[in-house]
Motif scaffolding. Structure first.
Motif, short mmCIF file in Angstrom:
data_model
loop_
_atom_site.label_atom_id
_atom_site.label_comp_id
_atom_site.label_asym_id
_atom_site.label_seq_id
_atom_site.Cartn_x
_atom_site.Cartn_y
_atom_site.Cartn_z
N ASP A 28 0.84 -1.19 0.00
CA ASP A 28 0.00 0.00 0.00
C ASP A 28 0.88 1.25 0.00
O ASP A 28 1.24 1.79 1.04
N LYS A 29 1.25 1.72 -1.19
CA LYS A 29 2.12 2.89 -1.31
C LYS A 29 1.48 4.14 -0.72
O LYS A 29 2.15 4.96 -0.10
N GLU A 30 0.17 4.29 -0.94
CA GLU A 30 -0.52 5.49 -0.47
C GLU A 30 -0.48 5.58 1.05
O GLU A 30 -0.28 6.66 1.62
N MET A 31 -0.66 4.45 1.73
CA MET A 31 -0.64 4.47 3.19
C MET A 31 0.77 4.75 3.71
O MET A 31 0.95 5.49 4.71
N VAL A 32 1.78 4.19 3.06
CA VAL A 32 3.16 4.47 3.45
C VAL A 32 3.42 5.97 3.41
O VAL A 32 3.94 6.57 4.36
N ASP A 33 3.05 6.60 2.30
CA ASP A 33 3.30 8.03 2.13
C ASP A 33 2.45 8.86 3.09
O ASP A 33 2.92 9.83 3.68
N LYS A 34 1.19 8.47 3.26
CA LYS A 34 0.28 9.21 4.13
C LYS A 34 0.79 9.24 5.56
O LYS A 34 0.83 10.31 6.21
N MET A 35 1.18 8.09 6.09
CA MET A 35 1.59 8.02 7.48
C MET A 35 2.92 8.72 7.71
O MET A 35 3.12 9.39 8.73
N ALA A 36 3.85 8.60 6.76
CA ALA A 36 5.13 9.29 6.88
C ALA A 36 4.92 10.80 6.84
O ALA A 36 5.52 11.55 7.63
N SER A 37 4.07 11.27 5.95
CA SER A 37 3.79 12.71 5.83
C SER A 37 3.12 13.24 7.09
O SER A 37 3.45 14.33 7.58
N ASP A 38 2.18 12.48 7.61
CA ASP A 38 1.45 12.88 8.80
C ASP A 38 2.40 13.03 9.99
O ASP A 38 2.34 14.01 10.75
N ALA A 39 3.30 12.07 10.15
CA ALA A 39 4.27 12.12 11.25
C ALA A 39 5.28 13.25 11.05
O ALA A 39 5.62 13.97 12.01
N MET A 40 5.75 13.40 9.84
CA MET A 40 6.72 14.47 9.55
C MET A 40 6.09 15.83 9.80
O MET A 40 6.71 16.70 10.42
N ARG A 41 4.87 16.01 9.36
CA ARG A 41 4.18 17.28 9.53
C ARG A 41 3.92 17.56 11.01
O ARG A 41 4.10 18.69 11.48
N GLY A 42 3.54 16.54 11.76
CA GLY A 42 3.31 16.73 13.19
C GLY A 42 4.58 17.09 13.94
O GLY A 42 4.59 17.97 14.80
N MET A 43 5.69 16.43 13.61
CA MET A 43 6.95 16.68 14.31
C MET A 43 7.51 18.06 13.96
O MET A 43 8.13 18.73 14.80
#
Length: 336
Positions: A28-43
């Motif tokens: 699931d490429k979309e989920m990989v990118d979504k979760m990484a982006s979400d964490a990066m943006r939060g941090m």
């Protein structure tokens, strides 16, 4: 930069790598990118800076976060203004299918320090310190390989070139083979591939081919600290884009070099491995511990640091922009 944010940037890529690693091999490429982006943006919002994303997920990926112009950071009155370039996961397909060389990447400079490239793709040539300034992206592959071999004191047959395994590179691959150099074909992840030319342990001499323009800028941020070089030419995907660029006044024959792409003398680059690769080891798990390996560079001092971190998953929390602090071991089910 008025405040030292080196370690904070490493924490950003660590968080993205940890969240992406949860979806290793799930397809699931979309989920990989979504979760990484979400964490990066939060941090990023924890960092004492007025950050503006000048290179992010962008229009091509239709991303809801880390888009061009987005403000990140704390934005207190006395925080420094910084330009931020990110790729939450360089190689989402690599993570989705459990393949090597996926990394999470970020770079930060003083405001105005990163050049804007108007195309999604560019023709790129990257080399390490010994070949910096010696090769020419406009020269033939045969000529560049001969020059590289002479400077490095190697036979052409001992040189290794990295090329993305794409149909558009068939002529490049065929020419390298005719000249007699070695080829390492990669499926994705050309930021790490370009940087590898400046890392002696990688045994890679030249990276060449057409790849993403954002990836070229992020590679340039690292190569500026490593003393390597990247050369770039805009590569329109079709006649419509070519004509549009010409109407806007862009010179399609212009060669952008490292200092053209990263105009600031003070850029910080950080990356964390998601899957094992030539540059970094991926996220590893042992009982209740996750181990990450990161690299962080600062161009002004040419300092390169490798950081191995152990994350106790019984206590590890990661801030997601979408839902606040979560306890990593419980996934997305429990806010803190």
């Amino acid at each position: 930069m008025e405040k030292e944010i080196t370690l904070e940037l490493v924490r950003v890529t660590e968080a993205a790598a940890l969240m992406a690693s949860r979806y290793l091999g799930r397809g699931d490429k979309e989920m990989v990118d979504k979760m990484a982006s979400d964490a990066m943006r939060g941090m990023l919002d924890y960092i004492e800076m007025k950050g503006t994303v000048v290179l992010g997920e962008g229009e091509k990926d239709k991303a809801p976060m880390l888009y061009l112009g987005e403000q990140v950071g704390r934005w207190a009155d006395d925080d420094p203004e910084l330009d931020i370039a990110v790729d939450p996961i360089d190689g989402t397909r690599l993570v989705a299918y459990g393949l090597p060389n996926a990394i999470s990447v970020i770079a930060a400079t003083e405001k105005g320090g990163i050049e804007f490239l108007p195309t999604y793709y560019s023709y790129k040539l990257a080399v390490g310190p010994e070949l910096a300034g010696k090769l020419d992206i406009n020269a033939t592959i045969r000529e560049n390989l001969r020059v590289a071999a002479a400077i490095l004191g190697m036979e052409i047959s001992e040189l290794t070139c990295v090329v993305l395994n794409r149909d558009r590179h068939r002529e490049i691959i065929d020419e390298i083979r005719r000249v007699g150099a070695r080829i390492k074909l990669i499926s994705d992840g050309d930021i790490a591939a370009a940087i590898a030319t400046a890392l002696p342990e990688s045994n890679v001499n030249i990276y060449i081919g057409i790849g993403g323009s954002p990836e070229a800028l992020l590679a340039a941020a690292a190569l500026k600290s490593l003393g390597g070089e990247i050369q770039v030419k805009l590569w329109p995907i079709d006649e419509n884009e070519r004509n549009k660029l010409l109407e806007m006044g862009y010179d399609l024959e212009k060669v952008y070099k490292t200092d053209d792409l990263i105009k600031s003398d003070n850029v910080i680059f950080a990356a964390t491995g998601v899957t094992d690769g030539d540059m970094l080891k991926g996220v590893r798990f042992y009982k209740n511990t996750a181990i990450t390996e990161s690299i962080v560079m600062r161009s002004r001092t040419r300092t390169i640091r490798r950081i191995i971190a152990q994350h106790n998953l019984n206590y590890k929390t990661i801030p997601l922009k979408s839902s606040g602090e979560i306890k990593y071991v419980n996934g997305l089910r429990r806010n803190m």
